[in-house]
Design a protein around this motif. Structure first.
Motif, PDB file in Angstrom:
ATOM      1  N   LEU A 116      47.187  87.683 -37.409  1.00 40.86           N
ATOM      2  CA  LEU A 116      46.330  87.142 -38.463  1.00 40.86           C
ATOM      3  C   LEU A 116      44.973  86.676 -37.950  1.00 40.86           C
ATOM      4  O   LEU A 116      44.085  86.373 -38.751  1.00 40.86           O
ATOM      5  N   GLY A 117      44.821  86.578 -36.635  1.00 42.22           N
ATOM      6  CA  GLY A 117      43.543  86.133 -36.086  1.00 42.22           C
ATOM      7  C   GLY A 117      43.203  84.709 -36.456  1.00 42.22           C
ATOM      8  O   GLY A 117      42.043  84.384 -36.695  1.00 42.22           O
ATOM      9  N   CYS A 118      44.230  83.851 -36.513  1.00 40.28           N
ATOM     10  CA  CYS A 118      43.988  82.470 -36.932  1.00 40.28           C
ATOM     11  C   CYS A 118      44.292  81.499 -35.802  1.00 40.28           C
ATOM     12  O   CYS A 118      44.922  81.855 -34.804  1.00 40.28           O
ATOM     13  N   GLU A 119      43.863  80.264 -35.971  1.00 40.10           N
ATOM     14  CA  GLU A 119      44.077  79.234 -34.966  1.00 40.10           C
ATOM     15  C   GLU A 119      45.487  78.656 -35.093  1.00 40.10           C
ATOM     16  O   GLU A 119      46.173  78.830 -36.095  1.00 40.10           O
ATOM     17  N   MET A 120      45.907  77.903 -34.077  1.00 40.30           N
ATOM     18  CA  MET A 120      47.284  77.428 -33.983  1.00 40.30           C
ATOM     19  C   MET A 120      47.644  76.378 -35.031  1.00 40.30           C
ATOM     20  O   MET A 120      48.824  76.220 -35.370  1.00 40.30           O
ATOM     21  N   LEU A 121      46.658  75.648 -35.551  1.00 42.09           N
ATOM     22  CA  LEU A 121      46.952  74.600 -36.529  1.00 42.09           C
ATOM     23  C   LEU A 121      46.604  75.007 -37.948  1.00 42.09           C
ATOM     24  O   LEU A 121      46.534  74.164 -38.840  1.00 42.09           O
ATOM     25  N   VAL A 122      46.386  76.294 -38.185  1.00 45.06           N
ATOM     26  CA  VAL A 122      46.150  76.791 -39.540  1.00 45.06           C
ATOM     27  C   VAL A 122      47.505  76.940 -40.238  1.00 45.06           C
ATOM     28  O   VAL A 122      48.341  77.734 -39.810  1.00 45.06           O
TER      29      VAL A 122
ATOM     30  N   ILE B  32      56.835  86.895 -46.898  1.00 41.18           N
ATOM     31  CA  ILE B  32      55.380  87.038 -46.820  1.00 41.18           C
ATOM     32  C   ILE B  32      54.792  85.768 -46.215  1.00 41.18           C
ATOM     33  O   ILE B  32      55.149  84.654 -46.618  1.00 41.18           O
ATOM     34  N   LEU B  33      53.908  85.942 -45.233  1.00 44.15           N
ATOM     35  CA  LEU B  33      53.185  84.832 -44.622  1.00 44.15           C
ATOM     36  C   LEU B  33      51.724  84.915 -45.048  1.00 44.15           C
ATOM     37  O   LEU B  33      51.039  85.890 -44.745  1.00 44.15           O
ATOM     38  N   TYR B  34      51.261  83.906 -45.766  1.00 46.35           N
ATOM     39  CA  TYR B  34      49.886  83.864 -46.249  1.00 46.35           C
ATOM     40  C   TYR B  34      49.047  82.904 -45.412  1.00 46.35           C
ATOM     41  O   TYR B  34      49.452  81.762 -45.158  1.00 46.35           O
ATOM     42  N   ARG B  35      47.850  83.324 -45.016  1.00 50.23           N
ATOM     43  CA  ARG B  35      46.896  82.407 -44.394  1.00 50.23           C
ATOM     44  C   ARG B  35      46.355  81.443 -45.450  1.00 50.23           C
ATOM     45  O   ARG B  35      46.127  81.815 -46.588  1.00 50.23           O
TER      46      ARG B  35
ATOM     47  N   GLU C 214      57.076  96.297 -41.931  1.00 47.14           N
ATOM     48  CA  GLU C 214      56.123  95.192 -41.842  1.00 47.14           C
ATOM     49  C   GLU C 214      54.714  95.716 -42.051  1.00 47.14           C
ATOM     50  O   GLU C 214      54.325  96.710 -41.453  1.00 47.14           O
ATOM     51  N   ARG C 215      53.958  95.045 -42.915  1.00 45.28           N
ATOM     52  CA  ARG C 215      52.582  95.437 -43.181  1.00 45.28           C
ATOM     53  C   ARG C 215      51.644  94.253 -43.001  1.00 45.28           C
ATOM     54  O   ARG C 215      52.004  93.125 -43.328  1.00 45.28           O
ATOM     55  N   LEU C 216      50.453  94.537 -42.484  1.00 42.38           N
ATOM     56  CA  LEU C 216      49.408  93.527 -42.371  1.00 42.38           C
ATOM     57  C   LEU C 216      48.409  93.781 -43.485  1.00 42.38           C
ATOM     58  O   LEU C 216      47.844  94.874 -43.595  1.00 42.38           O
ATOM     59  N   ARG C 217      48.205  92.763 -44.340  1.00 45.15           N
ATOM     60  CA  ARG C 217      47.335  92.898 -45.504  1.00 45.15           C
ATOM     61  C   ARG C 217      45.933  92.379 -45.188  1.00 45.15           C
ATOM     62  O   ARG C 217      45.789  91.268 -44.668  1.00 45.15           O
ATOM     63  N   PHE C 218      44.927  93.175 -45.507  1.00 49.63           N
ATOM     64  CA  PHE C 218      43.534  92.798 -45.267  1.00 49.63           C
ATOM     65  C   PHE C 218      42.810  92.593 -46.589  1.00 49.63           C
ATOM     66  O   PHE C 218      42.896  93.427 -47.496  1.00 49.63           O
ATOM     67  N   ILE C 219      42.082  91.481 -46.704  1.00 46.30           N
ATOM     68  CA  ILE C 219      41.203  91.209 -47.834  1.00 46.30           C
ATOM     69  C   ILE C 219      39.795  91.030 -47.289  1.00 46.30           C
ATOM     70  O   ILE C 219      39.580  90.225 -46.381  1.00 46.30           O
ATOM     71  N   GLU C 220      38.844  91.779 -47.828  1.00 46.69           N
ATOM     72  CA  GLU C 220      37.457  91.697 -47.334  1.00 46.69           C
ATOM     73  C   GLU C 220      37.411  91.911 -45.816  1.00 46.69           C
ATOM     74  O   GLU C 220      36.691  91.215 -45.101  1.00 46.69           O
ATOM     75  N   ASP C 221      38.203  92.876 -45.333  1.00 51.81           N
ATOM     76  CA  ASP C 221      38.234  93.260 -43.926  1.00 51.81           C
ATOM     77  C   ASP C 221      38.785  92.181 -42.993  1.00 51.81           C
ATOM     78  O   ASP C 221      38.612  92.265 -41.774  1.00 51.81           O
ATOM     79  N   GLU C 222      39.454  91.163 -43.547  1.00 49.71           N
ATOM     80  CA  GLU C 222      40.059  90.134 -42.719  1.00 49.71           C
ATOM     81  C   GLU C 222      41.549  90.068 -42.990  1.00 49.71           C
ATOM     82  O   GLU C 222      41.990  90.176 -44.135  1.00 49.71           O
ATOM     83  N   PRO C 223      42.376  89.887 -41.938  1.00 48.58           N
ATOM     84  CA  PRO C 223      43.826  89.793 -42.147  1.00 48.58           C
ATOM     85  C   PRO C 223      44.171  88.562 -42.968  1.00 48.58           C
ATOM     86  O   PRO C 223      43.782  87.442 -42.619  1.00 48.58           O
ATOM     87  N   ALA C 224      44.901  88.759 -44.071  1.00 49.01           N
ATOM     88  CA  ALA C 224      45.201  87.664 -44.994  1.00 49.01           C
ATOM     89  C   ALA C 224      46.678  87.340 -45.064  1.00 49.01           C
ATOM     90  O   ALA C 224      47.046  86.200 -45.345  1.00 49.01           O
TER      91      ALA C 224
ATOM     92  N   ASN D  65      43.511  94.803 -58.019  1.00 52.27           N
ATOM     93  CA  ASN D  65      42.897  94.418 -59.287  1.00 52.27           C
ATOM     94  C   ASN D  65      41.862  93.317 -59.122  1.00 52.27           C
ATOM     95  O   ASN D  65      41.063  93.059 -60.020  1.00 52.27           O
ATOM     96  N   GLN D  66      41.864  92.650 -57.964  1.00 52.93           N
ATOM     97  CA  GLN D  66      40.979  91.499 -57.777  1.00 52.93           C
ATOM     98  C   GLN D  66      39.861  91.729 -56.773  1.00 52.93           C
ATOM     99  O   GLN D  66      38.875  91.001 -56.767  1.00 52.93           O
ATOM    100  N   THR D  67      40.014  92.715 -55.907  1.00 54.39           N
ATOM    101  CA  THR D  67      38.979  92.952 -54.909  1.00 54.39           C
ATOM    102  C   THR D  67      38.881  94.441 -54.615  1.00 54.39           C
ATOM    103  O   THR D  67      39.887  95.155 -54.629  1.00 54.39           O
ATOM    104  N   ALA D  68      37.674  94.881 -54.339  1.00 53.46           N
ATOM    105  CA  ALA D  68      37.459  96.291 -53.998  1.00 53.46           C
ATOM    106  C   ALA D  68      37.701  96.534 -52.509  1.00 53.46           C
ATOM    107  O   ALA D  68      37.670  97.679 -52.057  1.00 53.46           O
ATOM    108  N   HIS D  69      37.926  95.458 -51.761  1.00 55.39           N
ATOM    109  CA  HIS D  69      38.061  95.572 -50.308  1.00 55.39           C
ATOM    110  C   HIS D  69      39.438  95.092 -49.873  1.00 55.39           C
ATOM    111  O   HIS D  69      39.582  94.043 -49.252  1.00 55.39           O
ATOM    112  N   TYR D  70      40.444  95.870 -50.232  1.00 53.50           N
ATOM    113  CA  TYR D  70      41.817  95.570 -49.846  1.00 53.50           C
ATOM    114  C   TYR D  70      42.408  96.772 -49.111  1.00 53.50           C
ATOM    115  O   TYR D  70      42.159  97.923 -49.488  1.00 53.50           O
ATOM    116  N   LYS D  71      43.152  96.504 -48.060  1.00 54.91           N
ATOM    117  CA  LYS D  71      43.878  97.575 -47.385  1.00 54.91           C
ATOM    118  C   LYS D  71      45.152  97.015 -46.770  1.00 54.91           C
ATOM    119  O   LYS D  71      45.274  95.799 -46.525  1.00 54.91           O
TER     120      LYS D  71
END
Length: 237
Positions: free
Chosen positions: A194-200, A223-226, A127-137, A90-96
């Motif tokens: 998630l493709g994130c750094e260690m201190l995120v 759920i783990l949110y970036r 387990e699912r990996l959620r992508f927003i705007e083509d980035e793992p969120a 409902n908030q973005t056209a780029h979700y998968k």
């Protein structure tokens, strides 16, 4: 981090928070900060390395450091009885959503120590990996009570929304008895996914999900949110 490095870090973070430094624009050079704060270059470099590990900036070798993308605010109700998939669509056209793991949970798994989880139940992890705007969120783990869904093992690889699956099987009204929120730092596996750094920092939300009519536990959810790319708001339901 000593007092000089802390002063530089506070200055740079203030510029980031107030949007003095713009997305994909070059940060102050090491030389500029050395002159401004009258410190050795290694102290400036230490601060920049820290900010990079925190997910605020990125480096281009031989060019300099740059601000990462600004956060995109997304409204999320932090409970287990609201569909993440429906909310995001409902908030973005780029979700998968991509299924990354499907397996029966070992009886020794720590999930069996959680509130309301019956040790006699067989649990299936989806387990699912959620992508927003083509980035793992977010990483979304559903520990589903198998006894309620005999066909879950066959269908699990095709499930992107547990709520759609539940509704297909006659469960249409849900509630959570609790939600637990905490801030954690990513494990090695989390960082890879998630493709994130260690201190995120990550926001971890755990909750249960019950079928109102039948008063049976459907799943326990984690759920783990970036937090470096998305701001998640607590909303009144």
């Amino acid at each position: 981090m000593d007092a000089q490095e802390l002063k530089i870090k506070d200055y740079l973070l203030e510029g980031i928070v107030t949007e003095q430094f713009k997305q994909d624009k070059k940060m102050p050079s090491e030389y500029m900060l050395v002159e401004q704060f009258n410190v050795p270059r290694i102290k400036v470099r230490n601060v920049y390395n820290l900010l990079e590990k925190m997910g605020y900036i990125y480096s281009r070798q031989g060019i300099g450091r740059f601000m990462k993308h600004q956060r995109k605010q997304l409204d999320v109700v932090m409970t287990g009885d609201v569909s993440f998939t429906e909310k995001m669509m409902n908030q973005t056209a780029h979700y998968k959503s991509i299924v990354t793991k499907v397996e029966q949970v070992s009886p020794e798994h720590s999930i069996y120590s959680k509130p309301y989880v019956d040790a006699s139940n067989t649990l299936y992890l989806i387990e699912r990996l959620r992508f927003i705007e083509d980035e793992p969120a977010a990483i979304h783990r559903s520990y589903v009570v198998v006894e309620n869904f005999s066909e879950i093992k066959q269908a699990s690889n095709r499930i992107s929304s547990m709520y759609a699956f539940y509704k297909q099987h006659g469960f249409t009204d849900f509630h959570s008895s609790f939600s637990q929120l905490e801030v954690a730092f990513p494990t090695e596996l989390d960082r890879v996914m998630l493709g994130c750094e260690m201190l995120v920092p990550l926001v971890r939300v755990e909750s249960d999900n019950w079928a109102n009519d039948q008063q049976i536990l459907l799943e326990y959810t984690e759920i783990l949110y970036r937090t470096d790319r998305f701001s998640f708001q607590l909303l009144e339901k």
